[in-house]
Motif scaffolding. Structure first.
Motif, mmCIF file in Angstrom:
data_model
loop_
_atom_site.group_PDB
_atom_site.id
_atom_site.type_symbol
_atom_site.label_atom_id
_atom_site.label_comp_id
_atom_site.label_asym_id
_atom_site.label_seq_id
_atom_site.Cartn_x
_atom_site.Cartn_y
_atom_site.Cartn_z
ATOM 1 N N GLY A 157 -5.157 -11.082 14.380
ATOM 2 C CA GLY A 157 -6.528 -11.031 13.915
ATOM 3 C C GLY A 157 -6.839 -9.754 13.166
ATOM 4 O O GLY A 157 -6.206 -8.729 13.390
ATOM 5 N N GLY A 158 -7.811 -9.808 12.273
ATOM 6 C CA GLY A 158 -8.150 -8.642 11.479
ATOM 7 C C GLY A 158 -7.312 -8.568 10.211
ATOM 8 O O GLY A 158 -6.719 -9.562 9.754
ATOM 9 N N PHE A 159 -7.266 -7.392 9.621
ATOM 10 C CA PHE A 159 -6.609 -7.223 8.325
ATOM 11 C C PHE A 159 -5.762 -5.954 8.370
ATOM 12 O O PHE A 159 -6.083 -5.004 9.099
ATOM 13 C CB PHE A 159 -7.675 -7.111 7.216
ATOM 14 N N ARG A 160 -4.692 -5.948 7.585
ATOM 15 C CA ARG A 160 -3.784 -4.795 7.566
ATOM 16 C C ARG A 160 -3.394 -4.472 6.119
ATOM 17 O O ARG A 160 -3.115 -5.365 5.324
ATOM 18 C CB ARG A 160 -2.529 -5.076 8.382
ATOM 19 N N VAL A 161 -3.384 -3.163 5.816
ATOM 20 C CA VAL A 161 -2.895 -2.649 4.534
ATOM 21 C C VAL A 161 -1.783 -1.656 4.839
ATOM 22 O O VAL A 161 -1.992 -0.705 5.613
ATOM 23 C CB VAL A 161 -4.015 -1.962 3.727
ATOM 24 N N VAL A 162 -0.594 -1.882 4.252
ATOM 25 C CA VAL A 162 0.551 -0.996 4.463
ATOM 26 C C VAL A 162 1.092 -0.585 3.097
ATOM 27 O O VAL A 162 1.475 -1.425 2.286
ATOM 28 C CB VAL A 162 1.667 -1.665 5.284
ATOM 29 N N ALA A 163 1.099 0.731 2.842
ATOM 30 C CA ALA A 163 1.666 1.273 1.597
ATOM 31 C C ALA A 163 2.865 2.140 1.951
ATOM 32 O O ALA A 163 2.799 2.985 2.840
ATOM 33 C CB ALA A 163 0.612 2.106 0.856
ATOM 34 N N ASP A 164 3.963 1.897 1.234
ATOM 35 C CA ASP A 164 5.208 2.647 1.443
ATOM 36 C C ASP A 164 5.515 3.379 0.145
ATOM 37 O O ASP A 164 5.864 2.765 -0.874
ATOM 38 C CB ASP A 164 6.351 1.700 1.807
ATOM 39 N N LEU A 165 5.376 4.713 0.141
ATOM 40 C CA LEU A 165 5.577 5.535 -1.054
ATOM 41 C C LEU A 165 6.822 6.380 -0.860
ATOM 42 O O LEU A 165 6.879 7.196 0.068
ATOM 43 C CB LEU A 165 4.352 6.422 -1.303
ATOM 44 N N PRO A 166 7.844 6.242 -1.714
ATOM 45 C CA PRO A 166 9.042 7.071 -1.592
ATOM 46 C C PRO A 166 8.765 8.504 -1.990
ATOM 47 O O PRO A 166 8.055 8.777 -2.969
ATOM 48 C CB PRO A 166 10.041 6.402 -2.547
ATOM 49 N N LEU A 167 9.334 9.432 -1.242
ATOM 50 C CA LEU A 167 9.185 10.869 -1.528
ATOM 51 C C LEU A 167 10.445 11.357 -2.214
ATOM 52 O O LEU A 167 11.559 10.929 -1.891
ATOM 53 C CB LEU A 167 8.951 11.648 -0.234
ATOM 54 N N PRO A 168 10.321 12.285 -3.172
ATOM 55 C CA PRO A 168 11.513 12.823 -3.828
ATOM 56 C C PRO A 168 12.355 13.630 -2.843
ATOM 57 O O PRO A 168 11.816 14.326 -1.980
ATOM 58 C CB PRO A 168 10.935 13.702 -4.935
#
Length: 372
Positions: free
Chosen positions: A360-371
């Motif tokens: 239930g509910g909502f999810r936002v997942v961001a995966d940003l690569p680091l140098p």
């Protein structure tokens, strides 16, 4: 144009010297015996030499024929050979290397054949000298042509490089304008939405719960102040105002607590790993994603609670925003907010997933690569 005038002046000067020398030799000839070829052939060769720039091959043929006929049949041995050297060089310089080589070789063969009889006008050393001058004039003309072609090619490449730099500058300027427009859109869209939500809450609780209305108005005040400050900063970049940069950028994960407080939500924040060494571009994108995700929570979720998790581990910066509200009815990728977050993530080589949670509910997942 300047090269043409210079070449014409050289032609006139050389012809004048050759004809003048021929005339002086005719006037001071001891026996005074001349024939028509002594004057006719120099005039023909001189006139043809004057056209060497416009008609190099025709001038080469006429002058060479006049020179080949001049020395065996005329009584004077004037310097007419100089004109042949000039037109040989001109033909090679103008790109007619085959014609210059062919005519030069034919003239040498003709002279050699004419001097093979009992009566000889030139000796072997003079013939070898003439041959050397013929080869040198043709070779020098080819060298000057190649050098001129090289300089023209270098100039063309320099113009193309300059044009490419201008195009690159225009492209970068366009990208910078788009980036600034996106920043303005994110800042204004988020803060105005937050002001709208808080204003609605203040109006709703103004009579029944005045303490909540006061808190909402305080949030509106702080949010509007933050909006004006960020707007001035962004416009200052456009005007190229050289202001002292703050130690921590206005939009940074280092100020995530202030960002969360401005939303008016009850957010549980969990941070794992250092955030101080995150590159500025990734830091800014991550902060914008957090802000947009929390804005979606306040506008669409139907709940006042959310969980924010920030993890810096194994060369990746992972942002996750969860809510358990009942209002998450829009599908993954719908709406400009999710689209904008996804564009920010993919621009940095990362990914973004947004959608309903199984529980239930909502999810936002961001995966940003680091140098590295």
């Amino acid at each position: 144009m300047r090269e043409s005038r210079t070449g014409t002046a050289i032609s006139v000067g050389v012809v004048a010297v050759v004809l003048g020398a021929t005339l002086v030799m005719a006037l001071f000839r001891p026996d005074g015996r001349l024939n028509a070829l002594d004057l006719l052939l120099p005039l023909v060769a001189g006139a043809a030499t004057l056209t060497r720039l416009r008609h190099p091959v025709a001038a080469l043929v006429v002058v060479t024929a006049a020179v080949v006929a001049y020395y065996p049949f005329a009584r004077l041995d004037g310097p007419l050979l100089v004109l042949m050297f000039v037109v040989l060089y001109t033909a090679a310089d103008r790109g007619h290397l085959v014609a210059a080589s062919t005519v030069g070789a034919a003239s040498l063969l003709a002279v050699g054949y004419g001097e093979s009889g009992d009566i000889r006008h030139i000796d072997d050393s003079m013939f070898l000298s003439i041959m050397g001058w013929v080869v040198a004039c043709i070779a020098f003309g080819g060298v000057t042509r190649n050098r001129r072609a090289y300089l023209q090619e270098a100039e063309r490449r320099a113009r193309e490089a300059e044009h490419g730099r201008e195009e690159e500058a225009r492209r970068r300027a366009g990208e910078e304008r788009l980036r600034i427009a996106r920043e303005l859109h994110d800042v204004l869209g988020h803060n105005v939405s937050m002001i709208n939500v808080q204003a609605a809450a203040a109006l709703h609780g103004l009579k029944k719960r005045p303490e909540e209305a006061e808190a909402a108005l305080r949030t509106i005040k702080e949010t509007s102040k933050e909006t004006l400050r960020e707007l001035r900063t962004t416009l200052g970049v456009l005007r190229q105002v050289d202001e002292e940069a703050p130690t921590v950028p206005a939009d940074s994960l280092a100020r995530v607590d202030a960002l969360v407080a401005a939303t008016g939500l009850s957010v549980r924040t969990e941070v794992s790993g250092p955030l101080g060494d995150v590159p500025t571009e990734i830091d800014l994108a991550a902060t914008r994603i957090v802000r947009e995700a929390l804005t979606n929570v306040s506008r669409h979720s139907g709940t006042n609670e959310a969980t924010l998790t920030i993890t810096n581990k194994s060369g990746h910066l992972v942002i996750r925003v969860d809510d358990d509200g009942p209002g998450a009815a829009y599908t993954e990728g719908s709406g400009f907010g999710v689209q904008g977050m996804r564009e920010r993530a993919t621009a940095l080589g990362g990914t973004l997933e947004a959608g309903p949670r199984p529980e239930g509910g909502f999810r936002v997942v961001a995966d940003l690569p680091l140098p590295s």
